[in-house]
Design a protein around this motif. Structure first.
Motif, mmCIF file in Angstrom:
data_model
loop_
_atom_site.group_PDB
_atom_site.id
_atom_site.type_symbol
_atom_site.label_atom_id
_atom_site.label_comp_id
_atom_site.label_asym_id
_atom_site.label_seq_id
_atom_site.Cartn_x
_atom_site.Cartn_y
_atom_site.Cartn_z
ATOM 1 N N VAL A 184 0.704 -0.923 -0.073
ATOM 2 C CA VAL A 184 0.014 0.131 -0.248
ATOM 3 C C VAL A 184 0.556 1.485 -0.040
ATOM 4 N N CYS A 185 1.905 1.105 0.659
ATOM 5 C CA CYS A 185 3.137 2.470 0.752
ATOM 6 C C CYS A 185 3.123 3.061 -0.427
ATOM 7 N N LYS A 186 4.280 1.672 -1.121
ATOM 8 C CA LYS A 186 4.238 2.155 -1.985
ATOM 9 C C LYS A 186 3.328 2.059 -3.110
ATOM 10 N N ALA A 187 2.320 1.512 -3.682
ATOM 11 C CA ALA A 187 1.872 2.283 -4.684
ATOM 12 C C ALA A 187 1.475 3.701 -4.170
ATOM 13 N N ALA A 188 1.238 4.318 -2.993
ATOM 14 C CA ALA A 188 1.277 5.313 -2.791
ATOM 15 C C ALA A 188 2.513 6.483 -2.266
ATOM 16 N N THR A 189 3.792 5.338 -3.640
ATOM 17 C CA THR A 189 4.956 6.522 -3.480
ATOM 18 C C THR A 189 5.659 7.134 -2.170
ATOM 19 N N TYR A 190 4.838 6.093 -1.019
ATOM 20 C CA TYR A 190 6.176 6.803 -0.004
ATOM 21 C C TYR A 190 7.559 5.814 -0.518
ATOM 22 N N TYR A 191 8.603 5.879 0.244
ATOM 23 C CA TYR A 191 9.925 5.364 0.537
ATOM 24 C C TYR A 191 9.455 5.714 1.702
ATOM 25 N N TRP A 192 10.869 4.268 1.696
ATOM 26 C CA TRP A 192 11.448 3.484 3.276
ATOM 27 C C TRP A 192 12.262 4.758 4.083
ATOM 28 N N SER A 193 12.324 4.873 4.905
ATOM 29 C CA SER A 193 13.220 6.020 5.983
ATOM 30 C C SER A 193 13.967 4.556 6.290
ATOM 31 N N GLY A 194 15.352 4.420 6.430
ATOM 32 C CA GLY A 194 16.107 3.625 7.556
ATOM 33 C C GLY A 194 16.438 3.853 8.776
ATOM 34 N N ARG A 195 16.478 5.781 8.748
ATOM 35 C CA ARG A 195 16.783 6.086 10.253
ATOM 36 C C ARG A 195 16.005 6.417 10.923
ATOM 37 N N ASN A 196 14.394 6.925 10.250
ATOM 38 C CA ASN A 196 13.277 6.449 10.865
ATOM 39 C C ASN A 196 12.238 5.455 11.257
ATOM 40 N N GLY A 197 12.717 3.942 10.378
ATOM 41 C CA GLY A 197 12.599 3.389 11.108
ATOM 42 C C GLY A 197 10.700 2.709 10.597
ATOM 43 N N CYS A 198 10.633 3.939 9.062
ATOM 44 C CA CYS A 198 9.398 3.766 9.528
ATOM 45 C C CYS A 198 8.943 4.139 6.934
ATOM 46 N N TRP A 199 7.865 4.040 6.941
ATOM 47 C CA TRP A 199 7.571 4.439 5.439
ATOM 48 C C TRP A 199 7.619 6.177 5.730
ATOM 49 N N MET A 200 7.836 7.017 4.624
ATOM 50 C CA MET A 200 7.179 8.051 4.867
ATOM 51 C C MET A 200 7.164 8.642 3.740
ATOM 52 N N THR A 201 6.501 10.178 3.497
ATOM 53 C CA THR A 201 6.813 10.969 2.363
ATOM 54 C C THR A 201 6.346 12.112 3.033
ATOM 55 N N GLY A 202 6.845 13.536 1.678
ATOM 56 C CA GLY A 202 6.723 14.743 2.268
ATOM 57 C C GLY A 202 5.266 15.319 1.996
ATOM 58 N N VAL A 203 4.491 16.775 2.330
ATOM 59 C CA VAL A 203 3.381 16.062 2.101
ATOM 60 C C VAL A 203 3.565 17.870 0.837
ATOM 61 N N THR A 204 3.240 17.509 -0.176
ATOM 62 C CA THR A 204 3.744 18.738 -0.812
ATOM 63 C C THR A 204 2.523 19.354 -1.782
ATOM 64 N N ASP A 205 3.168 19.180 -3.334
ATOM 65 C CA ASP A 205 1.663 19.753 -4.693
ATOM 66 C C ASP A 205 0.532 19.100 -4.525
ATOM 67 N N GLN A 206 1.055 17.410 -4.337
ATOM 68 C CA GLN A 206 0.532 16.235 -4.381
ATOM 69 C C GLN A 206 -0.766 16.648 -3.557
ATOM 70 N N ASP A 207 -0.535 17.120 -2.465
ATOM 71 C CA ASP A 207 -1.990 17.024 -1.784
ATOM 72 C C ASP A 207 -2.423 18.599 -1.388
ATOM 73 N N THR A 208 -3.700 18.357 -0.917
ATOM 74 C CA THR A 208 -4.737 19.431 -1.245
ATOM 75 C C THR A 208 -4.557 19.968 0.090
ATOM 76 N N SER A 209 -3.617 19.458 1.123
ATOM 77 C CA SER A 209 -3.418 19.673 3.089
ATOM 78 C C SER A 209 -3.091 18.899 3.325
ATOM 79 N N PRO A 210 -2.166 18.632 4.904
ATOM 80 C CA PRO A 210 -1.565 17.604 5.583
ATOM 81 C C PRO A 210 -2.540 16.765 6.065
#
Length: 375
Positions: free
Chosen positions: A201-227
């Protein structure tokens, strides 16, 4: 040479000891003072269970990693918490003696320090974070106070709830957190045990794996209307896949009421510093082949394909063919280049080439006539 020993748990064992004879008894005694391998693994499991009970009692987030890493990281985290609290006490004493030297709003921050600390710890759940580099806990708590003040002051309104789908397919819960970096950038994190469904699900939503944070994450950008829309979108996708979700109450309500704007997954950014377009789309998307054929290169750091900034015509093609969205900077850059770039049709170019050849022949003839006159 092999020696028979009896471990402290009473189980027999056999070890291989090499080296000088005078040193062998030391190594035999050393091994005999330990638990047997089977009992040692059971002890690690029990230690981990005890740690989880302690975390639940103290309201600490669980750490991820191997069992040995977690046990060590727990000690490092406890030490960091005590050191941070000691530092706060010193700062409070100094502020009391010399109020004029205290940072602005320090007294209110100190009053709500425990809440800030709890939120700060949510951003460091990977055992390796504590073992390798440590974690700037005080600085993180201060940043949270500056950027997530409402979460701290009004926890009831921002309380977290767990939503379970009717078609539940796993007991693993995906926790969704909005994280604000020191520079002000916002990121959505998905924290969970390792689970192939959550990963897909995370990959399909263009999330990436952050080894430092130990989680899947993505930046809130123009792709999103709001956080909030960004959090509700990934929560909805996880619930659709049969995965329980833990998120703020208002995010859960947005999902149940369908009151959120979906994230635009096919999106194009523009990085001025590198003069490059960043082409973002889901893993395995059917546009992958065409993007590669256009000469786009994969950027592993940004997790998207890139094209030079002057190849805006290809970007326009992607927008027309696949409905890619454009960031405000990408739009401005394309509009700027479109205003100064003229496309010459192929037929015109051929005619110009033909005209240029005729002119060359005429010039050559004139040169011959001039030479004859001279003679």
């Amino acid at each position: 040479m092999k020696y028979d020993i009896t471990y402290t748990c009473g189980h027999p064992g056999q070890i291989n000891v090499v080296g000088p004879s005078k040193d062998r008894q030391y190594w035999i005694d050393r091994e005999a003072s330990k638990l047997c391998p089977e009992c040692y693994e059971k002890q690690l499991e029990q230690d981990l269970a005890d740690l989880k009970a302690k975390w639940a009692e103290r309201g600490l987030p669980e750490l991820t990693g191997s069992t040995k890493q977690i046990i060590r990281a727990d000690q490092d985290r406890d030490y960091a918490i005590e050191q941070t609290k000691d530092r706060l006490r010193i700062m409070a004493e100094r502020a009391k003696r010399r109020p004029e030297t205290a940072p602005e709003g320090f007294n209110e921050f100190a009053e709500h320090f425990d809440e800030c600390l709890k939120l700060a710890l949510q951003d460091a759940t990977s055992a390796s974070t504590w073992i390798n580099d440590g974690f700037p806990l005080m600085k993180k708590a201060q940043t949270i106070w500056e950027t997530q003040r409402n979460d701290v002051l009004y926890p009831e309104e921002n309380a977290y709830r767990i939503a379970e789908p009717e078609n539940k397919k796993t007991d693993n819960v995906a926790e969704i957190i909005l994280y604000t970096a020191e520079g002000g950038g916002k990121y959505v994190k998905v924290i969970s045990p390792k689970d192939s469904r959550i990963i897909d699900v995370c990959k399909a939503a263009t999330y990436y794996w952050s080894g430092r944070n130990g989680c899947w994450m993505t930046g809130v950008t123009d792709q999103d209307t709001s956080p909030d829309d960004a959090q509700a979108y990934i929560a909805a996708k996880l619930l659709e896949a049969g995965i329980p979700v833990k998120a703020r109450t208002n995010i859960i309500e947005m999902v149940f009421n369908g009151q959120y704007a979906p994230r635009q997954l096919r999106f194009i950014f523009y990085k001025e510093s590198e003069d490059k377009f960043g082409i973002c789309f889901p893993y395995g998307d059917d546009c992958t082949g065409n993007v590669r054929n256009m000469g786009a290169r994969w950027d592993s750091y940004s997790s998207w394909y890139t094209l030079p900034g002057n190849e805006f015509r290809k970007i326009e093609d992607l927008v027309n063919l696949y409905g890619f969205g454009l960031s405000s900077k990408a739009k401005a850059h394309i509009e700027e280049l479109s205003g100064i770039t003229i496309t010459v049709p192929a037929m015109k170019a051929k005619e110009q080439e033909k005209g240029a050849g005729l002119e060359a022949v005429l010039k050559s003839s004139r040169d011959v006539l001039e030479d004859l006159k001279d003679e």
